[in-house]
Scaffold this motif. Structure first.
Motif, PDB file in Angstrom:
ATOM      1  N   VAL A 231       0.856  -1.181   0.000  1.00 48.02           N
ATOM      2  CA  VAL A 231       0.000   0.000   0.000  1.00 48.02           C
ATOM      3  C   VAL A 231       0.899   1.240   0.000  1.00 48.02           C
ATOM      4  CG1 VAL A 231      -1.654   1.359   1.347  1.00 48.02           C
ATOM      5  CG2 VAL A 231      -1.904  -1.121   1.189  1.00 48.02           C
ATOM      6  N   ILE A 232       0.649   2.154  -0.957  1.00 53.35           N
ATOM      7  CA  ILE A 232       1.372   3.433  -0.990  1.00 53.35           C
ATOM      8  C   ILE A 232       0.346   4.556  -0.900  1.00 53.35           C
ATOM      9  CG2 ILE A 232       2.903   4.959  -2.292  1.00 53.35           C
ATOM     10  CD1 ILE A 232       4.094   2.517  -3.635  1.00 53.35           C
ATOM     11  N   ILE A 233       0.491   5.397   0.108  1.00 57.66           N
ATOM     12  CA  ILE A 233      -0.459   6.485   0.369  1.00 57.66           C
ATOM     13  C   ILE A 233       0.253   7.825   0.219  1.00 57.66           C
ATOM     14  CG2 ILE A 233      -2.021   7.520   2.063  1.00 57.66           C
ATOM     15  CD1 ILE A 233      -2.004   4.699   3.445  1.00 57.66           C
ATOM     16  N   LEU A 234      -0.383   8.746  -0.506  1.00 56.41           N
ATOM     17  CA  LEU A 234       0.153  10.090  -0.680  1.00 56.41           C
ATOM     18  C   LEU A 234      -0.721  11.092   0.071  1.00 56.41           C
ATOM     19  CD1 LEU A 234       0.719  10.024  -4.562  1.00 56.41           C
ATOM     20  CD2 LEU A 234       2.215   9.137  -2.765  1.00 56.41           C
ATOM     21  N   ASP A 235      -0.099  11.981   0.828  1.00 47.40           N
ATOM     22  CA  ASP A 235      -0.878  13.000   1.539  1.00 47.40           C
ATOM     23  C   ASP A 235      -0.048  14.266   1.709  1.00 47.40           C
ATOM     24  OD1 ASP A 235      -2.317  14.442   3.836  1.00 47.40           O
ATOM     25  OD2 ASP A 235      -3.639  12.747   3.449  1.00 47.40           O
ATOM     26  N   VAL A 236      -0.649  15.406   1.382  1.00 52.28           N
ATOM     27  CA  VAL A 236       0.060  16.689   1.425  1.00 52.28           C
ATOM     28  C   VAL A 236       0.061  17.328   2.815  1.00 52.28           C
ATOM     29  CG1 VAL A 236      -0.356  17.167  -1.015  1.00 52.28           C
ATOM     30  CG2 VAL A 236      -2.009  17.987   0.693  1.00 52.28           C
ATOM     31  N   ALA A 237      -0.359  16.588   3.834  1.00 52.59           N
ATOM     32  CA  ALA A 237      -0.403  17.129   5.207  1.00 52.59           C
ATOM     33  C   ALA A 237       0.913  17.785   5.573  1.00 52.59           C
ATOM     34  CB  ALA A 237      -0.720  16.002   6.190  1.00 52.59           C
ATOM     35  N   HIS A 238       0.847  19.037   6.066  1.00 51.28           N
ATOM     36  CA  HIS A 238       2.068  19.768   6.383  1.00 51.28           C
ATOM     37  C   HIS A 238       1.932  20.634   7.640  1.00 51.28           C
ATOM     38  CE1 HIS A 238      -0.235  22.234   3.479  1.00 51.28           C
ATOM     39  NE2 HIS A 238       0.112  23.238   4.273  1.00 51.28           N
ATOM     40  N   ASN A 239       0.971  20.279   8.501  1.00 48.39           N
ATOM     41  CA  ASN A 239       0.890  20.916   9.816  1.00 48.39           C
ATOM     42  C   ASN A 239       0.265  19.929  10.795  1.00 48.39           C
ATOM     43  OD1 ASN A 239      -1.998  21.153   9.484  1.00 48.39           O
ATOM     44  ND2 ASN A 239      -1.639  22.996   8.271  1.00 48.39           N
ATOM     45  N   PHE A 240       0.235  20.293  12.063  1.00 47.33           N
ATOM     46  CA  PHE A 240      -0.202  19.356  13.099  1.00 47.33           C
ATOM     47  C   PHE A 240      -1.628  18.868  12.875  1.00 47.33           C
ATOM     48  CE2 PHE A 240      -2.422  18.680  17.157  1.00 47.33           C
ATOM     49  CZ  PHE A 240      -1.704  17.587  17.632  1.00 47.33           C
ATOM     50  N   HIS A 241      -2.523  19.782  12.575  1.00 46.92           N
ATOM     51  CA  HIS A 241      -3.934  19.425  12.405  1.00 46.92           C
ATOM     52  C   HIS A 241      -4.112  18.406  11.289  1.00 46.92           C
ATOM     53  CE1 HIS A 241      -8.120  20.011  10.949  1.00 46.92           C
ATOM     54  NE2 HIS A 241      -8.387  20.092  12.238  1.00 46.92           N
ATOM     55  N   ALA A 242      -3.481  18.663  10.143  1.00 42.25           N
ATOM     56  CA  ALA A 242      -3.592  17.749   9.001  1.00 42.25           C
ATOM     57  C   ALA A 242      -2.925  16.411   9.304  1.00 42.25           C
ATOM     58  CB  ALA A 242      -2.964  18.384   7.763  1.00 42.25           C
ATOM     59  N   ALA A 243      -1.789  16.447   9.998  1.00 43.49           N
ATOM     60  CA  ALA A 243      -1.095  15.204  10.349  1.00 43.49           C
ATOM     61  C   ALA A 243      -1.907  14.382  11.348  1.00 43.49           C
ATOM     62  CB  ALA A 243       0.279  15.516  10.916  1.00 43.49           C
ATOM     63  N   SER A 244      -2.643  15.040  12.229  1.00 45.53           N
ATOM     64  CA  SER A 244      -3.499  14.334  13.195  1.00 45.53           C
ATOM     65  C   SER A 244      -4.621  13.606  12.470  1.00 45.53           C
ATOM     66  CB  SER A 244      -4.085  15.327  14.206  1.00 45.53           C
ATOM     67  OG  SER A 244      -3.064  15.943  14.943  1.00 45.53           O
ATOM     68  N   TYR A 245      -5.225  14.275  11.493  1.00 40.67           N
ATOM     69  CA  TYR A 245      -6.271  13.616  10.692  1.00 40.67           C
ATOM     70  C   TYR A 245      -5.671  12.445   9.918  1.00 40.67           C
ATOM     71  CZ  TYR A 245      -9.852  12.779   7.184  1.00 40.67           C
ATOM     72  OH  TYR A 245     -10.777  12.174   6.378  1.00 40.67           O
ATOM     73  N   LEU A 246      -4.478  12.643   9.382  1.00 46.32           N
ATOM     74  CA  LEU A 246      -3.791  11.590   8.642  1.00 46.32           C
ATOM     75  C   LEU A 246      -3.533  10.379   9.541  1.00 46.32           C
ATOM     76  CD1 LEU A 246      -2.248  10.520   6.181  1.00 46.32           C
ATOM     77  CD2 LEU A 246      -0.315  11.960   6.837  1.00 46.32           C
ATOM     78  N   ALA A 247      -3.120  10.611  10.777  1.00 48.01           N
ATOM     79  CA  ALA A 247      -2.869   9.521  11.724  1.00 48.01           C
ATOM     80  C   ALA A 247      -4.137   8.716  11.993  1.00 48.01           C
ATOM     81  CB  ALA A 247      -2.304  10.086  13.032  1.00 48.01           C
ATOM     82  N   LYS A 248      -5.279   9.407  12.097  1.00 50.85           N
ATOM     83  CA  LYS A 248      -6.556   8.715  12.301  1.00 50.85           C
ATOM     84  C   LYS A 248      -6.891   7.827  11.108  1.00 50.85           C
ATOM     85  CE  LYS A 248      -8.605  12.263  15.286  1.00 50.85           C
ATOM     86  NZ  LYS A 248      -9.648  13.317  15.400  1.00 50.85           N
TER      87      LYS A 248
END
Length: 414
Positions: A292-309
């Motif tokens: 599995v390869i996932i791409l995400d442009v998250a670049h701050n804490f809020h976006a990274a927190s959603y990404l972690a979920k």
């Protein structure tokens, strides 16, 4: 060479060399816009601001409006792979020839005014929109709101998706000051739809000063998620058993709420069919399954927190590896913290731009015991490929540039 003879690629090089400005002068930009007759467009305008989720909110608005039969223009940033991604008319990218015409038009009237990259491109986008009989134009705020180039337009509906810490050197170091900057898109007697649940008082202060009409989540509208569907309860409408979107539900909900405050006619049956269609490149985009390869442009804490979920929702049978690249003005520790305990190995890389975090920054902030460091995303990926198996998960994130570089590398492998 005379700018009149510039090709599209020459214009892009010209734009990239424009000096960054410490302060935007909206009056100057408005004067240029007036010369091009860009301030009297008859379209209905949405301006979308916020820390995260602006792009997905814009995409949902665009899809719902197009499927309802409206002529729609969308201006968004930054682009992921190609500059032409920034402007869409009726769902289609504008041609390079049209861009050339728009760039020259802006250049011809700007006189001695200095424009930044984003200011120049925003004026060009509005010039492109002027050429079409558009019912609706959606503008994504580039940074902040008050001094953003998109703020020369008096929108019919303003949207703030959320308010979190980012771009602190420009917007301020706390949510109070960041919210105040974002509230600069409020307009007198016009509706402003707010998706932030924990509102700083500066939003209310700005609303009182601007005399905007606030429509706030959990006060004027709300959404509720169930196992297989969700509901939108709104001042103007109640919708139940809506399909789960591919984008964050909070962004879909604020887009729908703004639409129903606009009083534009939306067919409910079409709406239900459209919600699950919307997806964006680089937003939890899965491009491979073994591994599995996932791409995400998250670049701050809020976006990274959603990404972690989102990562937690995946059944990872192997190990989680991360290819990480970030810009030097970001709070690296806060970006990696939501994922730190989940990652088996980090593959941290420099990015091919001057704004890249330095190797010293990467080494200072990433855990030494399980991080490898590289001078390019290409080298990071070549090294990682030797370590992974089909049960593993690879996450590529940290910046639009990181994702863009990786997509380019993967496209060359095909």
């Amino acid at each position: 060479m005379c700018k009149k003879n510039f090709s599209f690629s020459m214009w892009i090089k010209y734009l990239e060399k424009l000096e960054k400005k410490n302060q935007t002068n909206l009056t100057e930009i408005k004067n240029i816009a007036k010369k091009l007759n860009l301030l009297n467009l008859k379209s209905f305008f949405f301006t979308v601001g916020g820390t995260n989720g602006k792009g997905t909110t814009c995409a949902m608005l665009e899809r719902l409006l197009l499927d309802s039969g409206y002529q729609v223009g969308l201006y968004t940033s930054p682009h992921l792979l190609n500059f032409t991604e920034r402007v869409r008319v009726n769902g289609l990218y504008v041609s390079e020839i049209q861009y050339v015409s728009a760039f020259f038009a802006v250049y011809s009237v700007k006189s001695n005014h200095s424009l930044s990259y984003f200011e120049f491109v925003t004026l060009a986008a509005l010039f492109l929109f002027k050429k079409y009989p558009l019912d609706v134009i959606i503008l994504e705020v580039g940074l902040g709101g008050r001094l953003d180039a998109t703020n020369i337009i008096d929108s019919n509906i303003s949207i703030i998706t959320n308010i979190n810490i980012d771009h602190t050197s420009i917007l301020g170091s706390n949510r109070f000051s960041i919210a105040r900057e974002k509230a600069g898109i409020f307009r007198k007697n016009k509706i402003s739809v707010i998706g932030e649940k924990n509102l700083p008082i500066s939003i209310y202060q700005a609303a009182k000063t601007s005399q905007t009409i606030l429509k706030i989540i959990n006060r004027d509208w709300r959404w509720k998620e169930h196992s297989n569907n969700w509901d939108l309860i709104h001042s103007n409408i109640q919708l139940y058993n809506l399909p789960i979107p591919q984008i964050p539900l909070s962004n879909a909900a604020i887009a729908l709420s703004a639409l129903f405050y606009s009083n534009l006619t939306i067919n409910r049956k079409i709406l239900r069919n459209s919600i699950s269609k919307v997806q964006l490149q680089g937003r939890f985009q899965i491009i491979s399954y073994f591994p599995v390869i996932i791409l995400d442009v998250a670049h701050n804490f809020h976006a990274a927190s959603y990404l972690a979920k989102k990562i937690n929702q995946i059944d990872i049978q192997g190990k989680l590896y991360v290819i990480f690249g970030v810009l030097k003005d970001k709070d690296i520790l806060s970006i990696i913290s939501p994922l730190k305990d989940k990652v088996y190995y980090w593959y941290a890389s420099l990015l091919p731009i001057n704004r890249s975090a330095t190797m010293n920054q990467l080494k200072k902030n990433l855990p030494a015991q399980n991080t490898f460091f590289f001078h390019s995303i290409d080298h990071a990926w070549k090294s990682l490929k030797k370590a992974i198996n089909k049960k593993d998960v690879v996450l590529v994130f940290g910046s639009f540039i990181t994702v863009s570089e990786f997509i380019s590398i993967k496209n060359k492998e095909i």
